[in-house]
Design an enzyme around this catalytic site. Structure first.
Site, PDB file in Angstrom:
ATOM      1  CE  LYS A  36       7.220  -8.204  72.504  1.00 31.66           C
ATOM      2  NZ  LYS A  36       6.252  -9.211  73.010  1.00 31.66           N
ATOM      3  CB  SER A  72       9.614  -8.902  68.847  1.00 34.72           C
ATOM      4  OG  SER A  72       9.840  -8.101  67.693  1.00 34.72           O
ATOM      5  N   GLY A 121      -3.253 -11.923  75.513  1.00 34.33           N
ATOM      6  CA  GLY A 121      -3.419 -11.248  74.223  1.00 34.33           C
ATOM      7  C   GLY A 121      -4.174 -12.127  73.255  1.00 34.33           C
ATOM      8  CB  ALA A 122      -6.616 -14.814  73.963  1.00 29.50           C
ATOM      9  CG  ASN A 156       0.304 -13.472  71.874  1.00 31.26           C
ATOM     10  OD1 ASN A 156       1.110 -13.363  70.953  1.00 31.26           O
ATOM     11  ND2 ASN A 156      -0.931 -12.970  71.794  1.00 31.26           N
ATOM     12  CE1 TYR A 213       6.549  -4.976  70.801  1.00 24.59           C
ATOM     13  CE2 TYR A 213       8.429  -5.093  69.319  1.00 24.59           C
ATOM     14  CZ  TYR A 213       7.249  -5.624  69.799  1.00 24.59           C
ATOM     15  OH  TYR A 213       6.784  -6.812  69.295  1.00 24.59           O
ATOM     16  CB  ALA A 214      13.891  -2.833  70.779  1.00 29.82           C
TER      17      ALA A 214
END
Length: 242
Positions: free
Chosen positions: A152, A134, A12-13, A82, A148-149
């Site tokens: 992570k 996150s 994810g640079a 990332n 998403y939660a």
């Protein structure tokens, strides 16, 4: 130049946090291999890194990219997982298709890359695995969606498992868990109402800056972080303690 002679891989640079991490590691003396699917955006990365276009939702693509990277650089000393995608969809609105997409990029890619780089780290008796989690992992998501939660939270679990298994090999595994970073993911995918509501709830009164996340990553990548493993660095502006 505490990372001189080290090679880092950052996924994810080309995003806001990713660019800051790449810059911080290059400034610390590392050679950086930058993974992202956006070739045009990677043209803006700092000098001192090698951009590689990779779709992290494609396991075969990850395998091919890592074969090329390890053939060229020999080994990766520092892995920064990332890359991530966000969804605001809560439980009832989360489809299985979306769930699989989130897990593929946010979790599966981290597993595959960790598996790819740790043999070389073991051989060298030194390595750093740094996962960008996150605040959603411990808060139940707040404005972030269910998938998403959960992705992570699972990434934190992967961090703990990696740390436990590899500590004796000179490899540390840690995570950074920021809340509401000034980045395209937050600024574009959250509504203005959600952003304003969360900003009002953050005790320090502002959002996190990408450079702050990068600073934490640079420390975790450094030789002086060697006694820290299985740690999650919370960067939530006082939203939650402990």
């Amino acid at each position: 130049m505490e990372l001189a002679g080290k090679t880092a891989l950052v996924t994810g640079a080309a995003g806001g946090i990713g660019r800051a991490i790449v810059t911080a590691l290059v400034d610390a003396g590392a050679h950086v291999v930058a993974f992202d699917r956006d070739a045009a955006a990677m043209e803006k990365l700092s000098e001192g890194c090698d951009p590689v276009v990779v779709d992290l939702s494609d396991p075969a693509g990850i395998e091919m990219a890592m074969l090329d990277v390890l053939k060229g650089d020999g080994r990766i000393d520092i892995l920064v997982n990332n890359a991530g995608v966000l969804s605001p969809n809560k439980l009832a609105a989360t489809t299985l298709e979306e769930w699989h997409r989130l897990m593929a990029i946010n979790l599966d890619a981290a597993l595959l890359l960790t598996q790819a780089v740790t043999p070389g780290m073991k051989k060298n008796r030194w390595g750093r695995v740094i996962n960008i989690a996150s605040y959603a992992w411990k808060s139940g998501g707040l404005t972030a969606g269910t998938g998403y939660a959960v992705s992570k939270a699972a990434l934190v679990g992967l961090t703990y498992s990696t740390a436990r298994e590899l500590a004796g090999a000179g490899i540390t595994a840690n995570a950074v868990a920021p809340a509401y970073v000034v980045s395209p993911m937050i600024m574009e995918q959250l509504s203005e109402e959600d952003r304003n509501r969360q900003l009002a709830a953050i005790p320090v009164g502002r959002l996190c800056e990408p450079d702050e996340v990068a600073h934490a990553v640079r420390f975790l990548a450094s030789p002086l972080s060697g006694f820290m493993t299985g740690t999650v660095i919370d960067m939530n502006g006082g939203l939650q303690f402990g």
